[in-house]
Enzyme design. Structure first.
Site, PDB file in Angstrom:
ATOM      1  N   VAL A  48      -6.508  -2.831 -11.757  1.00 29.30           N
ATOM      2  CA  VAL A  48      -6.702  -1.995 -10.557  1.00 29.30           C
ATOM      3  C   VAL A  48      -5.455  -1.981  -9.682  1.00 29.30           C
ATOM      4  O   VAL A  48      -5.262  -1.094  -8.870  1.00 29.30           O
ATOM      5  CB  VAL A  48      -7.923  -2.434  -9.701  1.00 29.30           C
ATOM      6  N   GLY A  59     -14.207  -7.100  -3.177  1.00 25.79           N
ATOM      7  CA  GLY A  59     -14.739  -5.838  -2.660  1.00 25.79           C
ATOM      8  C   GLY A  59     -14.743  -4.697  -3.654  1.00 25.79           C
ATOM      9  O   GLY A  59     -15.685  -3.898  -3.681  1.00 25.79           O
ATOM     10  N   THR A 115     -14.475 -18.050  -7.813  1.00 26.91           N
ATOM     11  CA  THR A 115     -15.554 -18.572  -6.965  1.00 26.91           C
ATOM     12  C   THR A 115     -16.888 -18.068  -7.519  1.00 26.91           C
ATOM     13  O   THR A 115     -17.213 -16.881  -7.422  1.00 26.91           O
ATOM     14  CB  THR A 115     -15.361 -18.097  -5.502  1.00 26.91           C
ATOM     15  N   LYS A 159     -19.589 -15.855  -5.631  1.00 28.93           N
ATOM     16  CA  LYS A 159     -19.368 -14.414  -5.420  1.00 28.93           C
ATOM     17  C   LYS A 159     -19.847 -13.620  -6.636  1.00 28.93           C
ATOM     18  O   LYS A 159     -20.389 -12.532  -6.502  1.00 28.93           O
ATOM     19  CB  LYS A 159     -17.890 -14.145  -5.139  1.00 28.93           C
ATOM     20  N   SER A 203      -0.738   4.135   0.350  1.00 33.43           N
ATOM     21  CA  SER A 203      -1.615   5.120   1.017  1.00 33.43           C
ATOM     22  C   SER A 203      -0.861   5.977   2.022  1.00 33.43           C
ATOM     23  O   SER A 203      -1.030   7.204   2.026  1.00 33.43           O
ATOM     24  CB  SER A 203      -2.780   4.415   1.717  1.00 33.43           C
ATOM     25  N   SER A 238       0.813  -1.224   0.000  1.00 32.61           N
ATOM     26  CA  SER A 238       0.000   0.000   0.000  1.00 32.61           C
ATOM     27  C   SER A 238       0.845   1.272   0.000  1.00 32.61           C
ATOM     28  O   SER A 238       1.742   1.442   0.823  1.00 32.61           O
ATOM     29  CB  SER A 238      -0.925   0.028   1.211  1.00 32.61           C
ATOM     30  N   GLY A 287     -12.787 -10.954 -11.527  1.00 33.58           N
ATOM     31  CA  GLY A 287     -12.785 -10.757 -10.077  1.00 33.58           C
ATOM     32  C   GLY A 287     -14.122 -10.276  -9.558  1.00 33.58           C
ATOM     33  O   GLY A 287     -14.823  -9.516 -10.248  1.00 33.58           O
ATOM     34  N   ASN A 334     -15.358 -14.837 -12.261  1.00 36.08           N
ATOM     35  CA  ASN A 334     -14.656 -14.986 -10.971  1.00 36.08           C
ATOM     36  C   ASN A 334     -14.415 -16.455 -10.669  1.00 36.08           C
ATOM     37  O   ASN A 334     -15.234 -17.313 -10.993  1.00 36.08           O
ATOM     38  CB  ASN A 334     -15.498 -14.368  -9.849  1.00 36.08           C
ATOM     39  N   LYS A 374     -13.129  -4.947   2.513  1.00 34.39           N
ATOM     40  CA  LYS A 374     -14.066  -3.876   2.168  1.00 34.39           C
ATOM     41  C   LYS A 374     -15.523  -4.217   2.497  1.00 34.39           C
ATOM     42  O   LYS A 374     -16.338  -3.340   2.728  1.00 34.39           O
ATOM     43  CB  LYS A 374     -13.943  -3.518   0.687  1.00 34.39           C
TER      44      LYS A 374
HETATM   45  P1  NDP Z   1     -10.849  -9.047  -2.449  1.00 32.24           P
HETATM   46  O1  NDP Z   1      -9.923  -9.798  -1.569  1.00 32.24           O
HETATM   47  O2  NDP Z   1     -12.167  -8.641  -1.918  1.00 32.24           O
HETATM   48  O3  NDP Z   1     -11.091  -9.925  -3.769  1.00 32.24           O
HETATM   49  C1  NDP Z   1     -10.043 -10.581  -4.387  1.00 32.24           C
HETATM   50  C2  NDP Z   1     -10.479 -11.098  -5.741  1.00 32.24           C
HETATM   51  O4  NDP Z   1      -9.354 -11.703  -6.364  1.00 32.24           O
HETATM   52  C3  NDP Z   1     -11.576 -12.144  -5.689  1.00 32.24           C
HETATM   53  O5  NDP Z   1     -12.373 -12.033  -6.824  1.00 32.24           O
HETATM   54  C4  NDP Z   1     -10.760 -13.461  -5.712  1.00 32.24           C
HETATM   55  O6  NDP Z   1     -11.454 -14.553  -6.244  1.00 32.24           O
HETATM   56  C5  NDP Z   1      -9.664 -13.074  -6.678  1.00 32.24           C
HETATM   57  N1  NDP Z   1      -8.473 -13.904  -6.495  1.00 32.24           N
HETATM   58  C6  NDP Z   1      -7.495 -13.745  -5.572  1.00 32.24           C
HETATM   59  N2  NDP Z   1      -6.549 -14.704  -5.729  1.00 32.24           N
HETATM   60  C7  NDP Z   1      -6.953 -15.473  -6.763  1.00 32.24           C
HETATM   61  C8  NDP Z   1      -6.394 -16.612  -7.412  1.00 32.24           C
HETATM   62  N3  NDP Z   1      -5.231 -17.145  -7.015  1.00 32.24           N
HETATM   63  N4  NDP Z   1      -7.061 -17.149  -8.457  1.00 32.24           N
HETATM   64  C9  NDP Z   1      -8.226 -16.615  -8.871  1.00 32.24           C
HETATM   65  N5  NDP Z   1      -8.817 -15.528  -8.291  1.00 32.24           N
HETATM   66  C10 NDP Z   1      -8.177 -14.969  -7.248  1.00 32.24           C
HETATM   67  O7  NDP Z   1     -10.019  -7.776  -2.977  1.00 32.24           O
HETATM   68  P2  NDP Z   1     -10.546  -6.328  -3.471  1.00 32.24           P
HETATM   69  O8  NDP Z   1     -11.682  -6.504  -4.392  1.00 32.24           O
HETATM   70  O9  NDP Z   1     -10.719  -5.432  -2.308  1.00 32.24           O
HETATM   71  O10 NDP Z   1      -9.270  -5.809  -4.261  1.00 32.24           O
HETATM   72  C11 NDP Z   1      -8.866  -6.428  -5.465  1.00 32.24           C
HETATM   73  C12 NDP Z   1      -7.633  -5.726  -6.004  1.00 32.24           C
HETATM   74  O11 NDP Z   1      -7.910  -4.374  -6.313  1.00 32.24           O
HETATM   75  C13 NDP Z   1      -6.493  -5.672  -5.002  1.00 32.24           C
HETATM   76  O12 NDP Z   1      -5.308  -5.967  -5.690  1.00 32.24           O
HETATM   77  C14 NDP Z   1      -6.475  -4.228  -4.533  1.00 32.24           C
HETATM   78  O13 NDP Z   1      -5.184  -3.823  -4.148  1.00 32.24           O
HETATM   79  C15 NDP Z   1      -6.925  -3.519  -5.782  1.00 32.24           C
HETATM   80  N6  NDP Z   1      -7.572  -2.206  -5.525  1.00 32.24           N
HETATM   81  C16 NDP Z   1      -7.069  -1.087  -6.128  1.00 32.24           C
HETATM   82  C17 NDP Z   1      -7.674   0.127  -5.949  1.00 32.24           C
HETATM   83  C18 NDP Z   1      -7.128   1.345  -6.614  1.00 32.24           C
HETATM   84  O14 NDP Z   1      -7.482   2.441  -6.199  1.00 32.24           O
HETATM   85  N7  NDP Z   1      -6.328   1.227  -7.632  1.00 32.24           N
HETATM   86  C19 NDP Z   1      -8.867   0.302  -5.117  1.00 32.24           C
HETATM   87  C20 NDP Z   1      -9.322  -0.942  -4.554  1.00 32.24           C
HETATM   88  C21 NDP Z   1      -8.683  -2.137  -4.755  1.00 32.24           C
HETATM   89  P3  NDP Z   1     -12.300 -15.542  -5.285  1.00 32.24           P
HETATM   90  O15 NDP Z   1     -13.610 -14.873  -5.074  1.00 32.24           O
HETATM   91  O16 NDP Z   1     -12.392 -16.795  -6.053  1.00 32.24           O
HETATM   92  O17 NDP Z   1     -11.497 -15.675  -4.010  1.00 32.24           O
END
Ligand code: NDP
Length: 265
Positions: A209, A128, A151, A154, A16, A14, A125, A149, A65
């Protein structure tokens, strides 16, 4: 001195603290902004520190989130609509959750002069941040939004909020104008999205993102095949600026200097 925090897991990536501490200094705010890695069980405790005044504001990142919501007293408009919170603060004696990712994403597209109107968008994806992106794209007039996605449940949950979503099996690809990586795949080096990039014609727009690392494998694959690419840095800067405004009443501008600051890491 006021204290602000970003919570998440992982949190090392991060930027931030760097950005907010820059604005804190620039605006002579008597505050400090830190990052904290948490497990899910720690959420309630950290939010109670807002209630008792020890912490002034919290930003929430991956993967909390949605899971912070049960511990909040109220949600603002975008947080309620998307069921996703990235900014927390106290209003009177209530702990309030807000969402600046929706506007952050919209301003980022405006900043790079990309119009989503009438476009076919493919989102990878369903975590959140995805709900914010869908909400933003619908407001911008995207014609089709496809969602894939790992899963399935979701993705199906998001379809309950946005019934016209087109759900695509994880690993499959359909024709699109813009593809968005909204998963956290790419945060770690060597992370790869299991899609066949050779099935994608050139001339599309690849948007990730993730902003750290700057070029994920997803963006490198897009670039290699003559597609426009953009990472989440500008979105990140705007969502942070809007959070800073909520907390302090001061809206910092997202200019070259700010974006440069995020580059030099
Ligand atoms: P979440 O943890 O809520 O969701 C993660 C997502 O990634 C889910 O859809 C999950 O799938 C998928 N995922 C993770 N690992 C794997 C894998 N090995 N194989 C397949 N799918 C996978 O995260 P957020 O939605 O909060 O954030 C997602 C990304 O966005 C992060 O990298 C975050 O840093 C970035 N972000 C950037 C922002 C910006 O301002 N640029 C703002 C907000 C977020 P499953 O449901 O199957 O677990």
């Amino acid at each position: 001195m006021k204290k602000y925090l970003v919570i998440g897991n992982p949190i090392k990536h991060s930027l931030s603290p760097k950005l907010h501490n820059h604005w804190i200094k620039q605006n002579n705010v008597n505050a400090v902004y830190e990052k904290k890695q948490l497990e899910e069980v720690g959420i309630q405790g950290i939010i109670s520190e807002i209630k008792n005044g020890k912490i002034e504001g919290i930003n929430v990142t991956v993967p909390f989130k949605k899971s912070v919501i049960p511990f909040l007293d109220e949600l603002e408009y975008f947080a309620k609509k998307t069921q996703s919170v990235n900014t927390i603060y106290k209003k009177k004696d209530k702990v309030v959750g807000d969402n600046t990712d929706v506007k952050g994403f919209q301003y980022a597209l405006q900043h790079i002069k990309y119009s989503a109107k009438g476009k076919k968008i493919f989102i990878l994806g369903a975590g959140g941040v995805t709900s914010s992106i869908i909400f933003a794209l619908k407001q911008l007039g995207a014609s089709t939004i496809m969602l894939s996605n790992r899963t399935k449940e979701k993705a199906e949950n998001l379809k309950k909020i946005y019934p016209d979503l087109d759900l695509i099996k994880w690993g499959n690809i359909k024709n699109f104008d813009m593809i968005i990586n909204a998963t956290s795949i790419g945060l770690k080096e060597n992370d790869k999205i299991p899609i066949n990039y050779d099935q994608i014609d050139p001339g599309k727009f690849f948007y990730d993102v993730i902003y750290n690392p700057k070029k994920t494998n997803f963006l490198l694959e897009g670039e290699k095949r003559d597609n426009q690419i953009e990472n989440g840095k500008i979105m990140f800067a705007y969502q942070a600026a809007l959070a800073f405004e909520i907390w302090t009443g001061l809206l910092p501008s997202v200019n070259k200097k700010v974006l440069q600051l995020l580059e030099n890491d």
